[in-house]
Write an enzyme that holds these catalytic residues in place. Sequence first.
Site, PDB file in Angstrom:
ATOM      1  N   ASN A  41       1.256   0.048   0.577  1.00  0.00           N
ATOM      2  CA  ASN A  41       1.404   1.235   1.421  1.00  0.00           C
ATOM      3  C   ASN A  41       2.825   1.351   1.964  1.00  0.00           C
ATOM      4  O   ASN A  41       3.560   2.255   1.604  1.00  0.00           O
ATOM      5  CB  ASN A  41       0.387   1.162   2.575  1.00  0.00           C
ATOM      6  CG  ASN A  41       0.402   2.428   3.442  1.00  0.00           C
ATOM      7  OD1 ASN A  41       1.373   3.143   3.506  1.00  0.00           O
ATOM      8  ND2 ASN A  41      -0.695   2.688   4.119  1.00  0.00           N
TER       9      ASN A  41
ATOM     10  N   ALA B 136      -0.603  -6.200  -0.184  1.00  0.00           N
ATOM     11  CA  ALA B 136       0.331  -6.457   0.914  1.00  0.00           C
ATOM     12  C   ALA B 136       1.566  -7.232   0.480  1.00  0.00           C
ATOM     13  O   ALA B 136       1.504  -8.101  -0.372  1.00  0.00           O
ATOM     14  CB  ALA B 136      -0.351  -7.230   2.040  1.00  0.00           C
ATOM     15  N   GLY B 137       2.680  -6.858   1.099  1.00  0.00           N
ATOM     16  CA  GLY B 137       3.938  -7.567   0.893  1.00  0.00           C
ATOM     17  C   GLY B 137       4.869  -6.946  -0.130  1.00  0.00           C
ATOM     18  O   GLY B 137       6.026  -7.326  -0.227  1.00  0.00           O
TER      19      GLY B 137
ATOM     20  N   LYS C  54     -12.447  -1.733   2.062  1.00  0.00           N
ATOM     21  CA  LYS C  54     -11.423  -2.774   2.028  1.00  0.00           C
ATOM     22  C   LYS C  54     -11.512  -3.510   3.358  1.00  0.00           C
ATOM     23  O   LYS C  54     -11.160  -2.970   4.410  1.00  0.00           O
ATOM     24  CB  LYS C  54     -10.026  -2.187   1.842  1.00  0.00           C
ATOM     25  CG  LYS C  54      -8.959  -3.278   1.839  1.00  0.00           C
ATOM     26  CD  LYS C  54      -7.545  -2.736   1.961  1.00  0.00           C
ATOM     27  CE  LYS C  54      -6.605  -3.850   2.425  1.00  0.00           C
ATOM     28  NZ  LYS C  54      -5.267  -3.360   2.746  1.00  0.00           N
TER      29      LYS C  54
END
Lengths: 274, 274, 274, 274, 66, 66, 66, 66
Positions: free
Chosen positions: D214, D192-193, D105
């Site tokens: 995460n 993300a977010g 990633k």
Amino acid sequence: MSELFNTVKSFKLGSYTLRSRLLVGTGKYPSLEIMRQALDASGCQVVTVAVRRVEMGQKNAEGILDYIDPKKYIILPNTAGCFTAADAIRSARLAREGLGVDWVKLEVLADKKTLLPDPLGTLEATQVLVKDGFKVLCYTNDDPIMARRLEDAGVTSVMPAGSPIGSGQGVLNPNNIRIILETIKVPVIVDAGVGTASDVCIAMELGAEGVLLNTGIAHAKDPVAMARAMGQACDAGYYAARSGRIPKKLYATASSPWEGLIESVKRPETIPGE
Amino acid sequence: MSELFNTVKSFKLGSYTLRSRLLVGTGKYPSLEIMRQALDASGCQVVTVAVRRVEMGQKNAEGILDYIDPKKYIILPNTAGCFTAADAIRSARLAREGLGVDWVKLEVLADKKTLLPDPLGTLEATQVLVKDGFKVLCYTNDDPIMARRLEDAGVTSVMPAGSPIGSGQGVLNPNNIRIILETIKVPVIVDAGVGTASDVCIAMELGAEGVLLNTGIAHAKDPVAMARAMGQACDAGYYAARSGRIPKKLYATASSPWEGLIESVKRPETIPGE
Amino acid sequence: MSELFNTVKSFKLGSYTLRSRLLVGTGKYPSLEIMRQALDASGCQVVTVAVRRVEMGQKNAEGILDYIDPKKYIILPNTAGCFTAADAIRSARLAREGLGVDWVKLEVLADKKTLLPDPLGTLEATQVLVKDGFKVLCYTNDDPIMARRLEDAGVTSVMPAGSPIGSGQGVLNPNNIRIILETIKVPVIVDAGVGTASDVCIAMELGAEGVLLNTGIAHAKDPVAMARAMGQACDAGYYAARSGRIPKKLYATASSPWEGLIESVKRPETIPGE
Amino acid sequence: MSELFNTVKSFKLGSYTLRSRLLVGTGKYPSLEIMRQALDASGCQVVTVAVRRVEMGQKNAEGILDYIDPKKYIILPNTAGCFTAADAIRSARLAREGLGVDWVKLEVLADKKTLLPDPLGTLEATQVLVKDGFKVLCYTNDDPIMARRLEDAGVTSVMPAGSPIGSGQGVLNPNNIRIILETIKVPVIVDAGVGTASDVCIAMELGAEGVLLNTGIAHAKDPVAMARAMGQACDAGYYAARSGRIPKKLYATASSPWEGLIESVKRPETIPGE
Amino acid sequence: MTISVNSKEQTLEPESTVQSLLQQLGFAEKRVAVEVNQELVVKSQWNDVRLKPGDKVEIVSFVGGG
Amino acid sequence: MTISVNSKEQTLEPESTVQSLLQQLGFAEKRVAVEVNQELVVKSQWNDVRLKPGDKVEIVSFVGGG
Amino acid sequence: MTISVNSKEQTLEPESTVQSLLQQLGFAEKRVAVEVNQELVVKSQWNDVRLKPGDKVEIVSFVGGG
Amino acid sequence: MTISVNSKEQTLEPESTVQSLLQQLGFAEKRVAVEVNQELVVKSQWNDVRLKPGDKVEIVSFVGGG
């Protein structure tokens, strides 16, 4: 007495000191006469034009310029229609020569379908044009990092798209505009995507220095009245952004006092919330 | 030339014909002088006041009225602070007697915590006051059905809350306001919840006849400048609502023509989207 | 180990203790067999049915009930189609007699166009049915004050509409649902307006005890798969609401540690933000 | 019977065929044991780890890997913490050597404050790593044009940020994600977010192939329960996206039939809308 | 005699009218409105309406409100 | 005699009970509920309640609904 | 000789200058800008720059744009 | 001789290999990866690559990350 309310709210953009924070494009109006009226109604001082080949044999090549009073408006040429840095650079130079101005609204588009800007071509053209002495007002996406790279490259203004050109969706990602405004020192002008007056007002309330639009006025059913609306919304957003708005709450504060109420006929046993 | 742009945009509300569609409250300003300046900056013609007991022994009982020029403003008394139909009715009658006006902004609140209107008490008071000859401008929630019941009961204006009083959240449910505007014939004035200029602009763009606010101006850091912003946003929204805005699209239509582009240096093999 | 994760998440609704927080309607499916599969896929325990006249001469009058396994589902009759308190009360009594249940989903609609509930008729019918021993699950608008009046009238559950029946707009005014959840003690079940799985998830994350829907499943192109999605989204929202979500920020916290990075080739002079 | 409902919904990502569309990071959990439980509860198959220097003298250098059952999870190393293409390339090679995997990633960040990706460094590193045989899952902003450049550069997956890393704001600009999904052929994974379950559900409903998160799990008050919620929401969104949701309307369609209603006591003179 | 004005005790001459009460309190010339026992008394009747012991009088004016 | 069932005319023996009406129509064994002149008639009374000419009877069952 | 102007063939006298081309086409007095073989030719040089056969000339003006 | 390991000074026998360094530090059996002077050294070469004074060695493993 309100300081702000008395302050003349002019700002510096490139070589010019401007009162109006609305920049208006000249494309796609029902007629040049309606364009002229709309520009007037909007109160704008800066208008954009595009560079195109003269029509062979057609003697009156200026057309649009005859409808833009040089005493009232400053002309900002754009590089619309360019899909490579090289073409954008050539268009900018032709525009500078033809109009005798030192600034350009740089557009390097990625494709005809989305009209989204090409970040790499835009940065490449910016570097060349800045070295060549241009004041570059740079159309870009709303990525705060690209905005910073463009500022580092010496642009005069970062012009993030609120939403895709002509989409009329307003500012789709206020969060990105906020981050840009936090990190960029040159004037930030929201460019593209404005559909109606409240979109302009919101962009200004976010703290943008100005707003550039075209389709939102030119393709409205009544371009002149919409132009007036856009101009007023721009002013409204400017003042609102600087007036210290009230915070948002789930609920509620009374605007009338609780003291001095007449005695209630049959006071409800308990007033909830008391 | 734009019809709309030339039309004087006055409208009828109760016994009055008004130019300004912004109605402004007089509560909670830092000072009466700042209130006076803010009312002036907002361009409003109608201002609301509340009914309260005179302060015993305090000779100058009028206070606020001295700061509202009767030649410039029409006074609209409210029934703020009433939690029962009976109290609201008494307040309305006292106001009519004290001010010599035939209208009232009816508020029957459910509790002090949310300041949300009590639908049942509001309808009950409306029926009595209308029979008693009042022109009732009725603060209510945004439920289209209650709005219809109030219209059936003879209100002069339905005034749905955009969001709770003083919450500054703007119009939380445009869908309900749209349904109200579709079904109600009397003027619809969005009342309460306005936090900043774009909230006013959006309410007007939805098609509201006007907007009433107080806290959004009075509690702004600079009430006079915010008042000006609210007034301009109201005008902007009025014109935008009637100018036929462009539709929203995922993307995009060019505002500069595709014809007459200079020949590209190295035309990219394929321009996506072509 | 996560307490919550192990807790059986059953809750009490009327006379029943339920695991599933999704209540599903039985109207408008392509076929009764697809309905049966969709109910199964949704994992729901409560299904709603409507009261209608038997078809004269048509011997098999039960139809729908043959497709609802009484060992798997609890039937909740509704009063859909009633525009007066009187009709809703009669329908409720017929349903109780015909099904031998003590609860009803009360609907008193204001009109066929918006299918919005009539607050006055709803409250009137509630008072009669509660006195008559019904456990009333009450469809209402999202006004926190009407919700409180209904709770005061003794409803078993307040069921505010997220958006108009069948509109598929999800929860249009989360603010109102939040205020209702703050002030109401009986279970709050969001009813109507759900268009897709995330709408259910959001309603549950707001803190609703459950969600009732019908059209969102029945009119999806693949009702069985959508039913499964709705059921999973309901569970997901239930857990998320109780797991203490992270706060929202403009930006950003790293999810990987800053310590122990390899030495940078050419460490950028300054890392912005450091 | 629903095709979809029976289809095993596995998809290909790099060299792997996966059932679960949720990819979960391993950073910032209260403890490794809670992380282990959360990964299990999420149902994920791919977990990300970061490359860091061993702690000198500390013998048990693997730590995290002891808590990731290689029979249950595929490990995806990231280049988190790298601010230059060069560092990201070195980290990717170290990870490949240390873990024996062929994918990475890729993250090249622009600064520590916003953690937004650096488009130029990201593209540069992508070109090198793809040539070097890596399967690059590429974290990027939500600009559809950068996404296309990355696809042209040979990435295995485009991973646009819904909002800044750790911001918990969900998908701030669905319009951009839609355009990306329209134009990109490789799997698009929103990275993300994500703050809560509905954010995952919405990303999947937009049509994303998967979601990587995460902080949303690791920093929730109850990571294990939130992990379960995220996993269910991912499934729910997957099915909803493919079930043909109902369109949104201002209002309303009845879910119970109009035929066969009992005769109304006193049929209201006119039912509005009829 | 004693009456209540805005919930405060007030003593005044027997047979006083609303008008005389307002004069005594200094509100006669002000823009005020008056209720006696929750019934409105219009200005034209201030001279006619006589107050009785125990009457509850409300005298109101106007303040800022939204 | 003639009565109305679900707004349709229905002829039946004088003195008929609700039970006999339901049998005649074939609904006696079905899960239905009955109103006579807008008053509910519970199942336990179907044998006792006699219908009169002109009575308005509603016989309802259940259909899909949300 | 033959050159290309805005991608169209154009014949003109050998040794012609940019200035003479513009006169011939009627753009000499207009607000236009000129490129020869993708290089800008500023107005002050219109009289000096001579065109060669096969030269590619762009003559541009301005139109409405956003 | 002296080299740098993860930016810390480390002394070891002249002619040491990467393998011997890892053994000395106790990472030989761990899941680690190694760079010498910013070039990756794959495990199969740990025995062959000899370290020189001043070499910069990076030894990395894996931690939680998103």
